[in-house]
Design a protein around this motif. Structure first.
Motif, short mmCIF file in Angstrom:
data_model
loop_
_atom_site.label_atom_id
_atom_site.label_comp_id
_atom_site.label_asym_id
_atom_site.label_seq_id
_atom_site.Cartn_x
_atom_site.Cartn_y
_atom_site.Cartn_z
N LEU A 25 0.87 -1.18 0.00
CA LEU A 25 0.00 0.00 0.00
C LEU A 25 0.90 1.23 0.00
O LEU A 25 1.72 1.40 0.90
CB LEU A 25 -0.90 0.01 1.24
N LYS A 26 0.78 2.06 -1.02
CA LYS A 26 1.69 3.20 -1.17
C LYS A 26 1.05 4.51 -0.73
O LYS A 26 -0.16 4.67 -0.78
CB LYS A 26 2.13 3.31 -2.63
N PRO A 27 1.90 5.47 -0.30
CA PRO A 27 1.40 6.79 0.10
C PRO A 27 0.50 7.42 -0.95
O PRO A 27 0.80 7.38 -2.13
CB PRO A 27 2.69 7.60 0.25
N GLY A 28 -0.62 7.96 -0.49
CA GLY A 28 -1.55 8.62 -1.40
C GLY A 28 -2.60 7.69 -1.96
O GLY A 28 -3.63 8.13 -2.47
N GLN A 29 -2.35 6.39 -1.82
CA GLN A 29 -3.24 5.40 -2.43
C GLN A 29 -4.53 5.23 -1.62
O GLN A 29 -4.55 5.36 -0.41
CB GLN A 29 -2.48 4.07 -2.48
N LEU A 30 -5.62 4.92 -2.35
CA LEU A 30 -6.89 4.57 -1.72
C LEU A 30 -6.84 3.10 -1.33
O LEU A 30 -6.52 2.25 -2.15
CB LEU A 30 -8.03 4.79 -2.73
N ILE A 31 -7.11 2.79 -0.08
CA ILE A 31 -7.11 1.39 0.33
C ILE A 31 -8.51 0.81 0.15
O ILE A 31 -9.46 1.57 -0.04
CB ILE A 31 -6.59 1.20 1.77
N PRO A 32 -8.64 -0.52 0.15
CA PRO A 32 -9.98 -1.12 -0.01
C PRO A 32 -10.95 -0.61 1.05
O PRO A 32 -10.53 -0.21 2.14
CB PRO A 32 -9.71 -2.62 0.15
N SER A 33 -12.22 -0.66 0.73
CA SER A 33 -13.24 -0.16 1.67
C SER A 33 -13.28 -1.03 2.91
O SER A 33 -12.83 -2.18 2.91
CB SER A 33 -14.60 -0.15 1.00
N GLU A 34 -13.85 -0.49 3.97
CA GLU A 34 -13.95 -1.23 5.23
C GLU A 34 -14.70 -2.54 5.04
O GLU A 34 -14.30 -3.56 5.57
CB GLU A 34 -14.63 -0.36 6.27
N ARG A 35 -15.80 -2.48 4.26
CA ARG A 35 -16.58 -3.71 4.04
C ARG A 35 -15.74 -4.77 3.33
O ARG A 35 -15.77 -5.95 3.67
CB ARG A 35 -17.84 -3.39 3.24
N LEU A 68 -12.36 -5.02 3.27
CA LEU A 68 -11.31 -5.50 4.17
C LEU A 68 -11.89 -6.44 5.22
O LEU A 68 -11.27 -7.45 5.57
CB LEU A 68 -10.62 -4.31 4.85
N ALA A 69 -13.09 -6.11 5.72
CA ALA A 69 -13.71 -6.95 6.73
C ALA A 69 -13.93 -8.36 6.19
O ALA A 69 -13.62 -9.35 6.87
CB ALA A 69 -15.03 -6.34 7.18
#
Lengths: 240, 240
Positions: A26-36, A38-39
């Motif tokens: 996961l790189k700086p500035g990047q959007l990570i997967p949504s909470e749902r 990731l859950a």
DNA sequence: AAGTGGTCTAGACCACCAT
DNA sequence: TGGTGGTCTAGACCACTTA
């Protein structure tokens, strides 16, 4: 998944996320997967997943934005100014410093530098010097010390005319995200070398700030000594 | 109940608890009702109640102890040392300062003091001076400034031979719990008056720390100027 | 309208502490 | 054993952003 048990579930999730952050998945500035998302990926409830992220958001490693998503934090000018830059005018409002490059040279670690960077005495280091001004007043001379093996490809050019902050350079070019600093301050009589650059009389009282910059893995990435003229500016800290 | 709407439910609960804390319904050191009890009292779910308390715990206004309960925080020596006292030896470990009382007198607020205490210039204040030593080295002279109307019953005796900390006095005798401080530091040439007490030569470089101590209501309760000899000690701050 | 984070519920079970 | 805080679930609904 890869949660590695041994404690609370959310701590495991946290470690897994931190691992992905510090190994560059996961790189700086990047959007990570949504909470749902990731859950379900981690096979935990949404509440547990949120709890895992809460701590990372508090450490400002991640940034939540309602309606948009959760992003990996970057070292932009704002962040530098608000969290890592503590010199403010005695009267008036905080502003961005102007940075002048003075020199870039190779050197060997002194006892103090070695101790702070957690390397051997005499190990090869880079020594960079900058001069900082605020509102056209010269305020500080910064001496930066970096371990050469950590920053093997570093060149003087990377310090001349930088558009972004220095921590941004560490983050983008070397993958070190500074998340925390320790600072130690003393009042001393100014050394001649620094007095010239600060345009103060030799042995004038100046403030020295010894800062260790620590990354996500807890390692000290940079040691810096700032020599500050506090005639019109001062060091400000808000505590607790 | 009395949650006063306008935002999230848990913020309302938080305000209600803070009100009880700052009006003395919940006193320092006291055990507060259990989470299950508070949840039914405020008619919210246990999760929401916990979220309300989370912030107060983070601000160290409340202390959670698993199996025992949740307590209102007190200003004991530990808390002072770890959160409000930032002078450490350049080499070695942190220890408790020895405080010597110098004087207690009435005075009028200067421009700077008035501004920091948010009172009128010339308003009546108390001025207390102490001298601090660490490991038998004299390290600092502290000048404390308090608004007389806030601390009407204050006497010199309360500063002589105190078993507890000064913030503890504010908390127990006057109901002000310091939760946060702002500090501004400068390097200056030592004034003669302070040089004598610090046993340094006049005009030696010393560190001045201007601290505003802020209570739960966000009001500045005490303004303090510490004049520090940083020959063997230094100011330490851990940031972020 | 669809997707995101933010709030909230009504429980269950665990870990810890006192008696 | 009974009470406390700590973790976790499996949702529901709200507020905000973007298309």
């Amino acid at each position: 998944m890869n949660t590695i048990e041994g404690g609370p579930l959310y701590k495991g999730v946290q470690r897994a996320l931190l691992e992905q952050l510090s190994n560059g998945a996961l790189k700086p500035g990047q959007l990570i997967p949504s909470e749902r998302q990731l859950a379900t990926e981690f096979a935990v409830s949404i509440g547990t997943l949120r709890k895992a992220i809460d701590d990372l958001v508090e450490q400002r490693i991640l940034i939540r934005q309602q309606g948009k998503g959760t992003f990996v934090a970057t070292h932009d000018r704002e962040r530098l100014l608000f969290y890592f830059f503590h010199l403010v005018p005695q009267v008036g409002v905080k502003s961005y410093p102007l940075i002048e490059f003075v020199f870039f040279q190779k050197a060997l670690a002194t006892t103090e530098i070695a101790q702070r960077l957690q390397i051997a005495v005499g190990a090869p280091i880079f020594h960079i010097r900058n001069r900082l001004s605020l509102e056209s007043d010269i305020v500080s001379v910064d001496d930066l010390f970096l371990e050469q093996s950590r920053f093997a490809t570093l060149t003087a050019a990377q310090f001349r005319d930088r558009p972004n902050t220095i921590y941004n350079l560490y983050q983008e070019a070397f993958g070190y995200t500074v998340v925390k600093t320790d600072e130690r301050l003393r009042a001393v009589a100014c050394a001649e070398e620094h007095a010239k650059l600060l345009k103060v009389s030799p042995s004038a009282p100046v403030l020295t700030i010894r800062r260790s910059a620590i990354d996500m893995r807890g390692e000290t990435v940079e040691f810096r000594i700032s020599t500050v003229n506090t005639a019109s500016y001062e060091y400000f800290a808000e505590l607790l």
